[in-house]
Design a protein around this motif. Structure first.
Motif, PDB file in Angstrom:
ATOM      1  N   VAL A  25       0.846  -1.188   0.000  1.00  0.00           N
ATOM      2  CA  VAL A  25       0.000   0.000   0.000  1.00  0.00           C
ATOM      3  C   VAL A  25       0.887   1.245   0.000  1.00  0.00           C
ATOM      4  O   VAL A  25       1.661   1.476   0.932  1.00  0.00           O
ATOM      5  N   GLY A  26       0.763   2.050  -1.071  1.00  0.00           N
ATOM      6  CA  GLY A  26       1.509   3.285  -1.167  1.00  0.00           C
ATOM      7  C   GLY A  26       0.775   4.434  -0.501  1.00  0.00           C
ATOM      8  O   GLY A  26      -0.353   4.271  -0.011  1.00  0.00           O
ATOM      9  N   PRO A  27       1.360   5.637  -0.512  1.00  0.00           N
ATOM     10  CA  PRO A  27       0.747   6.789   0.172  1.00  0.00           C
ATOM     11  C   PRO A  27      -0.662   7.107  -0.312  1.00  0.00           C
ATOM     12  O   PRO A  27      -1.494   7.555   0.487  1.00  0.00           O
ATOM     13  N   ASN A  28      -0.958   6.890  -1.605  1.00  0.00           N
ATOM     14  CA  ASN A  28      -2.288   7.230  -2.133  1.00  0.00           C
ATOM     15  C   ASN A  28      -3.108   5.984  -2.482  1.00  0.00           C
ATOM     16  O   ASN A  28      -4.060   6.055  -3.255  1.00  0.00           O
ATOM     17  N   ASP A  29      -2.759   4.851  -1.907  1.00  0.00           N
ATOM     18  CA  ASP A  29      -3.456   3.599  -2.177  1.00  0.00           C
ATOM     19  C   ASP A  29      -4.390   3.230  -1.037  1.00  0.00           C
ATOM     20  O   ASP A  29      -4.232   3.691   0.099  1.00  0.00           O
ATOM     21  N   VAL A  30      -5.354   2.356  -1.372  1.00  0.00           N
ATOM     22  CA  VAL A  30      -6.140   1.680  -0.341  1.00  0.00           C
ATOM     23  C   VAL A  30      -6.094   0.182  -0.602  1.00  0.00           C
ATOM     24  O   VAL A  30      -6.051  -0.269  -1.751  1.00  0.00           O
ATOM     25  N   LEU A  31      -6.066  -0.571   0.476  1.00  0.00           N
ATOM     26  CA  LEU A  31      -6.187  -2.024   0.419  1.00  0.00           C
ATOM     27  C   LEU A  31      -7.638  -2.368   0.697  1.00  0.00           C
ATOM     28  O   LEU A  31      -8.204  -1.937   1.707  1.00  0.00           O
ATOM     29  N   ILE A  32      -8.247  -3.117  -0.218  1.00  0.00           N
ATOM     30  CA  ILE A  32      -9.665  -3.467  -0.112  1.00  0.00           C
ATOM     31  C   ILE A  32      -9.800  -4.971   0.070  1.00  0.00           C
ATOM     32  O   ILE A  32      -9.250  -5.751  -0.718  1.00  0.00           O
ATOM     33  N   GLU A  33     -10.498  -5.375   1.118  1.00  0.00           N
ATOM     34  CA  GLU A  33     -10.896  -6.773   1.276  1.00  0.00           C
ATOM     35  C   GLU A  33     -12.194  -6.943   0.504  1.00  0.00           C
ATOM     36  O   GLU A  33     -13.213  -6.348   0.849  1.00  0.00           O
ATOM     37  N   ILE A  34     -12.141  -7.726  -0.569  1.00  0.00           N
ATOM     38  CA  ILE A  34     -13.267  -7.818  -1.491  1.00  0.00           C
ATOM     39  C   ILE A  34     -14.366  -8.702  -0.909  1.00  0.00           C
ATOM     40  O   ILE A  34     -14.111  -9.799  -0.415  1.00  0.00           O
ATOM     41  N   GLU A  35     -15.584  -8.198  -0.974  1.00  0.00           N
ATOM     42  CA  GLU A  35     -16.755  -8.962  -0.535  1.00  0.00           C
ATOM     43  C   GLU A  35     -17.425  -9.662  -1.712  1.00  0.00           C
ATOM     44  O   GLU A  35     -17.766 -10.849  -1.637  1.00  0.00           O
ATOM     45  N   TYR A  36     -17.640  -8.892  -2.797  1.00  0.00           N
ATOM     46  CA  TYR A  36     -18.346  -9.423  -3.959  1.00  0.00           C
ATOM     47  C   TYR A  36     -17.683  -8.924  -5.238  1.00  0.00           C
ATOM     48  O   TYR A  36     -17.200  -7.789  -5.298  1.00  0.00           O
ATOM     49  N   ALA A  37     -17.691  -9.790  -6.249  1.00  0.00           N
ATOM     50  CA  ALA A  37     -17.168  -9.419  -7.570  1.00  0.00           C
ATOM     51  C   ALA A  37     -18.150  -9.907  -8.626  1.00  0.00           C
ATOM     52  O   ALA A  37     -18.454 -11.107  -8.702  1.00  0.00           O
ATOM     53  N   GLY A  38     -18.669  -8.974  -9.427  1.00  0.00           N
ATOM     54  CA  GLY A  38     -19.605  -9.338 -10.474  1.00  0.00           C
ATOM     55  C   GLY A  38     -18.918 -10.011 -11.647  1.00  0.00           C
ATOM     56  O   GLY A  38     -17.724  -9.795 -11.908  1.00  0.00           O
ATOM     57  N   ILE A  39     -19.674 -10.835 -12.348  1.00  0.00           N
ATOM     58  CA  ILE A  39     -19.194 -11.487 -13.572  1.00  0.00           C
ATOM     59  C   ILE A  39     -19.805 -10.755 -14.756  1.00  0.00           C
ATOM     60  O   ILE A  39     -21.026 -10.716 -14.919  1.00  0.00           O
ATOM     61  N   CYS A  40     -18.946 -10.158 -15.568  1.00  0.00           N
ATOM     62  CA  CYS A  40     -19.363  -9.371 -16.728  1.00  0.00           C
ATOM     63  C   CYS A  40     -19.053 -10.149 -18.004  1.00  0.00           C
ATOM     64  O   CYS A  40     -18.085 -10.912 -18.060  1.00  0.00           O
ATOM     65  N   HIS A  41     -19.878  -9.937 -19.041  1.00  0.00           N
ATOM     66  CA  HIS A  41     -19.603 -10.580 -20.324  1.00  0.00           C
ATOM     67  C   HIS A  41     -18.225 -10.200 -20.843  1.00  0.00           C
ATOM     68  O   HIS A  41     -17.569 -10.979 -21.539  1.00  0.00           O
ATOM     69  N   SER A  42     -17.754  -9.004 -20.475  1.00  0.00           N
ATOM     70  CA  SER A  42     -16.406  -8.581 -20.873  1.00  0.00           C
ATOM     71  C   SER A  42     -15.343  -9.521 -20.315  1.00  0.00           C
ATOM     72  O   SER A  42     -14.310  -9.746 -20.961  1.00  0.00           O
ATOM     73  N   ASP A  43     -15.575 -10.046 -19.111  1.00  0.00           N
ATOM     74  CA  ASP A  43     -14.632 -11.007 -18.537  1.00  0.00           C
ATOM     75  C   ASP A  43     -14.474 -12.212 -19.460  1.00  0.00           C
ATOM     76  O   ASP A  43     -13.362 -12.698 -19.711  1.00  0.00           O
ATOM     77  N   ILE A  44     -15.601 -12.680 -19.960  1.00  0.00           N
ATOM     78  CA  ILE A  44     -15.592 -13.876 -20.817  1.00  0.00           C
ATOM     79  C   ILE A  44     -14.926 -13.570 -22.153  1.00  0.00           C
ATOM     80  O   ILE A  44     -14.109 -14.356 -22.642  1.00  0.00           O
ATOM     81  N   HIS A  45     -15.270 -12.432 -22.756  1.00  0.00           N
ATOM     82  CA  HIS A  45     -14.607 -12.033 -23.997  1.00  0.00           C
ATOM     83  C   HIS A  45     -13.088 -11.983 -23.813  1.00  0.00           C
ATOM     84  O   HIS A  45     -12.324 -12.438 -24.670  1.00  0.00           O
ATOM     85  N   THR A  46     -12.653 -11.418 -22.686  1.00  0.00           N
ATOM     86  CA  THR A  46     -11.221 -11.243 -22.458  1.00  0.00           C
ATOM     87  C   THR A  46     -10.511 -12.580 -22.316  1.00  0.00           C
ATOM     88  O   THR A  46      -9.507 -12.833 -22.989  1.00  0.00           O
ATOM     89  N   VAL A  47     -11.019 -13.437 -21.430  1.00  0.00           N
ATOM     90  CA  VAL A  47     -10.306 -14.689 -21.178  1.00  0.00           C
ATOM     91  C   VAL A  47     -10.413 -15.662 -22.344  1.00  0.00           C
ATOM     92  O   VAL A  47      -9.572 -16.557 -22.495  1.00  0.00           O
TER      93      VAL A  47
END
Length: 346
Positions: A25-47
């Motif tokens: 974590v740098g001076p202007n960063d935040v560390l986020i503990e992720i609760e939820y992550a959506g699945i987008c069609h873009s994810d599928i296109h990319t992978v």
């Protein structure tokens, strides 16, 4: 720090559990503990490599909601314990005319996508299918507490992707807006356009989701598989938002626009689309594209959704079901957005 994640090892390969390194974590960063992550069609296109070569292994995910667990010394906007979100970009030059105007997504030097991108320090970005992420605080959004965290995650992509053109082209009272497709993007477009006060019509291949469309806020629902639809609705709409990621007959849809109407593409099919110029000339019509929104507009969208009690319609899944979820997205077997419960990755 090393964290658990689901990554695609190569184009077209199933995602698999792995670990990745997150920067300090740098001076202007935040560390986020992720609760939820959506699945987008873009994810599928990319992978799948639909949009060209990618820097595999790739951890997808740009619809992120979580809790700040550490904030850099220079961070003033976000504090430990805040619920926050991260959307489709995590950096930009901050200096070009577009960034200065609040359109960081159109950064002249190229905005840095949340995954499969090259950050300013030369590292490859990895997305939200992981337990934690470190992000420059200037690209982190405040998620109102009144929003359900799982339902809020897709707002960071599907929400802003549809809110941006609806606001830009003036959806509101007295305007007739059509939404092409009632999927992950389309259902958000219907909810938001309705809340903005527009008269909303869904244009879908069939009537099988008609009940849903009307429940979500549509005033009318038509099947595009019926040729009479295009005759019946000719010249009706001020704005059409095309949300589908497959080829459509643009000229047929352009014919549904009133004089000075605009068709905006937010879906991103892999193949080119064809337009006959006379379709535009004949009604002083416009064909446009729109990609997410800047940070300020994204925050406006989140606050708007909180005010109007708008969240995505979601099905929450465990991380080890992500490949099954991808298959179901491709089969249009979701109403209307999968969201990963990241606790299942811990």
């Amino acid at each position: 720090m090393r964290v658990n994640a689901y990554a695609a090892p190569a184009a077209g390969q199933p995602l698999a559990l792995t670990t990745i390194e997150r920067r300090d974590v740098g001076p202007n960063d935040v560390l986020i503990e992720i609760e939820y992550a959506g699945i987008c069609h873009s994810d599928i296109h990319t992978v799948n490599g639909d949009w060209g070569p990618q820097p595999f292994p790739v951890v997808p995910g740009h619809e992120i909601v979580g809790i700040v667990t550490e904030a850099g010394s220079a961070v003033t906007r976000h504090r430990v314990g805040d619920r926050v979100g991260v959307g489709c970009m995590v950096n930009s030059c901050g200096e070009c005319a577009n960034c200065q105007a609040g359109d960081e997504q159109y950064c002249v030097k190229g905005m840095v996508p949340t995954y499969a991108g090259t950050d300013r320090d030369g590292t490859t970005t990895q997305g939200g299918y992981s337990t934690h992420v470190v992000v420059d605080a200037d690209y982190v959004l405040s998620v109102p507490e009144s929003l359900d965290a799982a339902a809020a995650a897709p707002l960071l992509c599907a929400g802003i992707t549809t809110y941006a053109p609806l606001r830009r082209w003036g959806a509101g009272p007295g305007k007739k807006v059509a939404v092409v497709g009632l999927g992950g993007l389309g259902h958000m477009a219907v909810k938001i356009a309705h809340a903005l006060g527009a008269e909303v019509t869904v244009l879908s291949q069939s009537l099988k989701k008609r009940e849903d469309g009307l429940r979500l806020g549509a005033d009318h629902y038509h099947a595009t598989s019926d040729p009479d639809t295009f005759e019946q609705l000719a010249g009706r709409f001020d704005l059409i938002v095309n949300t589908v990621s497959a080829a459509i007959d643009l000229n047929a849809y352009l014919g549904l626009l009133a004089v000075d109407g605009t068709l905006v593409n937010v879906g991103a099919p892999a193949e080119p689309l064809s337009v006959h110029v006379m379709t535009l000339i004949g009604g002083r019509r416009s064909f446009a594209g729109s990609m997410i929104g800047g940070i300020a507009l994204t925050q406006e969208m989140l606050d708007f959704c909180a005010e109007h009690n708008i969240g995505a319609e979601v099905e929450v899944v465990a991380a080890d079901k992500v490949n099954e979820a991808y298959e179901r997205v491709l089969a249009s077997d979701v109403r209307y957005r999968f969201v990963i419960d990241v606790k299942t990755l811990a």
